[in-house]
Design a protein around this motif. Structure first.
Motif, PDB file in Angstrom:
ATOM      1  N   UNK A 373       0.849  -1.218   0.088  1.00  0.00           N
ATOM      2  CA  UNK A 373       0.142   0.060   0.150  1.00  0.00           C
ATOM      3  C   UNK A 373       0.782   1.333   0.026  1.00  0.00           C
ATOM      4  N   UNK A 374       0.497   2.203  -0.970  1.00  0.00           N
ATOM      5  CA  UNK A 374       1.286   3.420  -1.096  1.00  0.00           C
ATOM      6  C   UNK A 374       2.848   3.290  -1.751  1.00  0.00           C
ATOM      7  N   UNK A 375       3.363   2.105  -1.962  1.00  0.00           N
ATOM      8  CA  UNK A 375       4.505   1.815  -2.582  1.00  0.00           C
ATOM      9  C   UNK A 375       4.596   1.883  -4.199  1.00  0.00           C
ATOM     10  N   UNK A 376       5.577   1.862  -4.788  1.00  0.00           N
ATOM     11  CA  UNK A 376       5.805   1.670  -5.994  1.00  0.00           C
ATOM     12  C   UNK A 376       7.025   0.639  -6.377  1.00  0.00           C
ATOM     13  N   UNK A 377       6.903   0.145  -7.627  1.00  0.00           N
ATOM     14  CA  UNK A 377       7.823  -1.013  -7.889  1.00  0.00           C
ATOM     15  C   UNK A 377       8.626  -0.499  -9.134  1.00  0.00           C
ATOM     16  N   UNK A 378       9.935  -1.157  -9.235  1.00  0.00           N
ATOM     17  CA  UNK A 378      10.712  -1.077 -10.516  1.00  0.00           C
ATOM     18  C   UNK A 378      10.517  -1.723 -11.600  1.00  0.00           C
ATOM     19  N   UNK A 379       9.881  -2.842 -11.123  1.00  0.00           N
ATOM     20  CA  UNK A 379       9.579  -4.067 -12.301  1.00  0.00           C
ATOM     21  C   UNK A 379       8.284  -4.629 -11.577  1.00  0.00           C
ATOM     22  N   UNK A 380       7.596  -4.976 -12.660  1.00  0.00           N
ATOM     23  CA  UNK A 380       6.574  -6.186 -12.216  1.00  0.00           C
ATOM     24  C   UNK A 380       6.645  -7.578 -12.884  1.00  0.00           C
ATOM     25  N   UNK A 381       6.770  -8.617 -12.148  1.00  0.00           N
ATOM     26  CA  UNK A 381       6.568  -9.867 -13.079  1.00  0.00           C
ATOM     27  C   UNK A 381       5.330 -10.480 -12.732  1.00  0.00           C
ATOM     28  N   UNK A 382       4.721 -10.845 -13.670  1.00  0.00           N
ATOM     29  CA  UNK A 382       3.318 -11.340 -13.731  1.00  0.00           C
ATOM     30  C   UNK A 382       2.975 -12.613 -14.393  1.00  0.00           C
ATOM     31  N   UNK A 383       2.395 -13.486 -13.852  1.00  0.00           N
ATOM     32  CA  UNK A 383       1.741 -14.742 -14.507  1.00  0.00           C
ATOM     33  C   UNK A 383       0.774 -14.408 -15.492  1.00  0.00           C
ATOM     34  N   UNK A 384       0.843 -15.097 -16.639  1.00  0.00           N
ATOM     35  CA  UNK A 384      -0.379 -14.778 -17.446  1.00  0.00           C
ATOM     36  C   UNK A 384      -1.622 -15.383 -17.069  1.00  0.00           C
ATOM     37  N   UNK A 385      -1.611 -16.879 -16.569  1.00  0.00           N
ATOM     38  CA  UNK A 385      -2.784 -17.570 -16.230  1.00  0.00           C
ATOM     39  C   UNK A 385      -2.824 -17.298 -14.570  1.00  0.00           C
ATOM     40  N   UNK A 386      -3.953 -16.518 -14.349  1.00  0.00           N
ATOM     41  CA  UNK A 386      -4.189 -16.386 -12.803  1.00  0.00           C
ATOM     42  C   UNK A 386      -5.488 -17.234 -12.375  1.00  0.00           C
ATOM     43  N   UNK A 387      -6.275 -16.618 -11.686  1.00  0.00           N
ATOM     44  CA  UNK A 387      -7.580 -16.957 -11.046  1.00  0.00           C
ATOM     45  C   UNK A 387      -8.380 -17.144 -12.532  1.00  0.00           C
ATOM     46  N   UNK A 388      -8.920 -18.362 -12.515  1.00  0.00           N
ATOM     47  CA  UNK A 388      -9.973 -18.626 -13.752  1.00  0.00           C
ATOM     48  C   UNK A 388     -10.986 -17.531 -13.707  1.00  0.00           C
ATOM     49  N   UNK A 389     -11.483 -17.177 -12.434  1.00  0.00           N
ATOM     50  CA  UNK A 389     -12.633 -16.394 -12.619  1.00  0.00           C
ATOM     51  C   UNK A 389     -12.382 -14.885 -12.471  1.00  0.00           C
ATOM     52  N   UNK A 390     -10.855 -14.470 -12.545  1.00  0.00           N
ATOM     53  CA  UNK A 390     -10.669 -13.076 -12.507  1.00  0.00           C
ATOM     54  C   UNK A 390      -9.981 -12.725 -13.874  1.00  0.00           C
ATOM     55  N   UNK A 391      -9.342 -11.647 -13.885  1.00  0.00           N
ATOM     56  CA  UNK A 391      -8.529 -11.061 -14.853  1.00  0.00           C
ATOM     57  C   UNK A 391      -7.294 -11.789 -15.268  1.00  0.00           C
ATOM     58  N   UNK A 392      -6.781 -12.047 -16.420  1.00  0.00           N
ATOM     59  CA  UNK A 392      -5.465 -12.689 -16.851  1.00  0.00           C
ATOM     60  C   UNK A 392      -4.528 -11.600 -16.424  1.00  0.00           C
ATOM     61  N   UNK A 393      -3.057 -12.263 -16.483  1.00  0.00           N
ATOM     62  CA  UNK A 393      -1.974 -11.229 -16.232  1.00  0.00           C
ATOM     63  C   UNK A 393      -1.931 -10.067 -17.037  1.00  0.00           C
ATOM     64  N   UNK A 394      -2.301  -9.757 -18.164  1.00  0.00           N
ATOM     65  CA  UNK A 394      -2.242  -8.723 -19.037  1.00  0.00           C
ATOM     66  C   UNK A 394      -3.210  -7.877 -18.535  1.00  0.00           C
ATOM     67  N   UNK A 395      -4.399  -8.008 -17.921  1.00  0.00           N
ATOM     68  CA  UNK A 395      -5.188  -7.211 -17.419  1.00  0.00           C
ATOM     69  C   UNK A 395      -4.719  -6.478 -16.155  1.00  0.00           C
ATOM     70  N   UNK A 396      -4.086  -7.297 -15.506  1.00  0.00           N
ATOM     71  CA  UNK A 396      -3.692  -6.872 -14.133  1.00  0.00           C
ATOM     72  C   UNK A 396      -2.648  -5.840 -14.288  1.00  0.00           C
ATOM     73  N   UNK A 397      -1.633  -6.108 -15.208  1.00  0.00           N
ATOM     74  CA  UNK A 397      -0.603  -5.356 -15.524  1.00  0.00           C
ATOM     75  C   UNK A 397      -0.980  -4.226 -16.097  1.00  0.00           C
ATOM     76  N   UNK A 398      -2.146  -4.134 -16.973  1.00  0.00           N
ATOM     77  CA  UNK A 398      -2.513  -2.834 -17.340  1.00  0.00           C
ATOM     78  C   UNK A 398      -3.049  -2.149 -16.180  1.00  0.00           C
ATOM     79  N   UNK A 399      -3.799  -2.587 -15.389  1.00  0.00           N
ATOM     80  CA  UNK A 399      -4.427  -1.924 -14.194  1.00  0.00           C
ATOM     81  C   UNK A 399      -3.454  -1.138 -13.350  1.00  0.00           C
TER      82      UNK A 399
END
Length: 454
Positions: A373-399
């Motif tokens: 909370x309140x922090x920022x990152x230098x790099x995000x590593x995200x898996x493509x297949x996340x929760x089947x009922x939720x958004x995929x990694x591309x959508x999470x990264x875009x968010x």
């Protein structure tokens, strides 16, 4: 008077019958004469009428056999459709199973790599090395089975894009330099700054097979990885000082399950599919192969890759791989990881912290936001297949990009579909495939951090 007509009737009937009999006999003579004339007008070798009857019989046999052939062809078409459906089902099954297998295999590779970065007793270090090599064997076998299955089913679509040859070859050189050293060999690498156009992952499979075979069959001397500029493209070449390949075997080694048994490593667990896959991939990409070999002096395998029509905008993952301050670049780097597999999260945390990164790992975006909370990152590593009922990694990264527009993103996936890689590239994200190679990840992080968060 009354009896006269009665006496004349039989005579008249007899006369009529006689006329009919005479006419019938006359017609029979005419028919006989006509038949004789028809028969006498025949060609050498048989009479036309008999030939006509024989032709009718043959026509009937042809009709019956044509009907049988049509029925057989229909059955063959049905069997072919059934076989194709079964083959596609097998491919889908292997793809699903391979994804499930790659998850724990990826976690195991991460843990083993993290252990290698620790100061361990010599005996423990050897054990960790054995574990790492065994996991690489499993990865290679699984990848080979999945690749050959997808190639057979025709579902492997290339994702062709421009990229710097160095972005592929620098990483392979560093990785196989260590493998060559473990066998007492020296790997010579001649880098290239040329931009080519191909499917990076499939081309990597081709060059990896060249390097693997060169190291496998060379007992002493060196292995060469380099490039030559040709008018029609860049020739990526792998040479060795191994036993060479006799002329009679140079086509056979590209067939499935064919191996150079005379010089095979006893500990090698290969399936003899490597060069068969290379041949199919190069054919699919339209990249000609070339083999030059002298028995007793060595071999050189090469693939010709076309030059890119436009320059690549992606940096080389290995741009700073050999810089003196590479370790300092990772120390303190804020790296966020999202993967729905807790084992992979733990493995990534161990690996990244071993490199000095300030890592935060989570199985979902909500869990990560609660941690950071309140922090920022230098790099995000995200898996493509996340929760089947939720958004995929591309959508999470875009968010996350909406909140931090300059955030560099690397998507990590076990799905090799060309559409996913193309979409990832369009969004400006990096892409790495599972099982994740730690060296590849390290070089990717160095390139992104060296380029700055923007």
């Amino acid at each position: 008077m009354d009896l006269c007509p009665a006496r004349e009737a039989p005579d008249q009937a007899s006369a009529g019958e006689r006329e009919l009999l005479e006419e019938n006999a006359r017609l029979r003579r005419i028919v006989s004469a006509l038949m004789e004339r028809v028969e006498s007008a025949g060609v050498a070798g048989g009479a036309p009428y008999a030939a006509f009857e024989h032709a009718v019989l043959l026509a009937e046999q042809v009709r019956e056999r044509t009907e049988a052939l049509q029925q057989t062809l229909a059955e063959l078409h049905a069997a072919k459709a059934e076989a194709e459906a079964a083959n596609l089902s097998k491919t889908r099954f292997l793809a699903a199973v391979s994804h499930d297998l790659l998850q724990p295999l990826n976690a195991a590779r991460l843990f083993a790599s993290a252990l290698e970065d620790h100061a361990l007793p010599e005996a423990s270090s050897r054990l960790v090395g054995h574990i790492g090599r065994s996991l690489k064997d499993v990865e290679a076998l699984l990848g080979t089975l999945v690749d050959i299955s997808r190639l057979d089913a025709g579902v492997l679509e290339p994702d062709v894009s421009p990229f710097r040859a160095a972005s592929l070859l620098d990483v392979l050189a560093e990785e196989y330099r260590q493998m060559a050293a473990a066998r007492g060999l020296v790997l010579h690498y001649v880098p290239s700054s040329v931009t080519v156009e191909s499917d990076l992952a499939l081309l990597a499979r081709v060059v990896r097979n060249f390097l693997t075979n060169a190291i496998r069959y060379t007992e002493s001397g060196h292995v060469l990885l380099g490039c030559r500029r040709r008018p029609e493209g860049l020739q990526i070449l792998v040479g060795d000082t191994g036993p060479g390949i006799p002329e009679a075997l140079r086509e056979e080694i590209f067939l499935e399950f064919r191996r150079a048994e005379a010089h095979r490593d006893r500990q090698d667990r290969g399936l003899g599919l490597g060069l068969a896959i290379v041949d199919r991939i190069s054919g699919m990409l339209g990249h000609p192969l070339q083999l030059d070999s002298r028995p007793g002096r060595g071999s050189a395998f090469s693939v010709l890759v076309p030059y890119a029509s436009q320059p690549s905008s992606s940096p080389s993952p290995a741009a700073e791989a050999s810089s003196p301050g590479e370790a300092d670049m990772l120390v303190g780097a804020r790296v966020w990881v999202i993967d729905n597999d807790p084992g992979i999260c733990d493995g990534m945390l161990a690996l990244l912290e071993g490199w000095g990164c300030r890592a935060r790992v989570a199985t979902s975006l909500a869990a990560l936001e609660a941690q950071a909370a309140g922090e920022s990152a230098d790099v995000l590593l995200v898996d493509y297949h996340l929760d089947e009922r939720g958004p995929d990694g591309l959508a999470v990264a875009a968010c996350l990009r909406e909140r931090q527009p300059s955030l560099p993103v690397v998507v990590i996936t076990a799905n090799h579909d060309a559409a996913i890689k193309s979409r990832t590239r369009e969004l400006g994200f990096g892409c790495l495939l599972k099982p994740l190679k730690p060296l590849r990840l390290r070089m990717q992080l160095l390139a992104l951090l060296d380029g700055g968060s923007g």
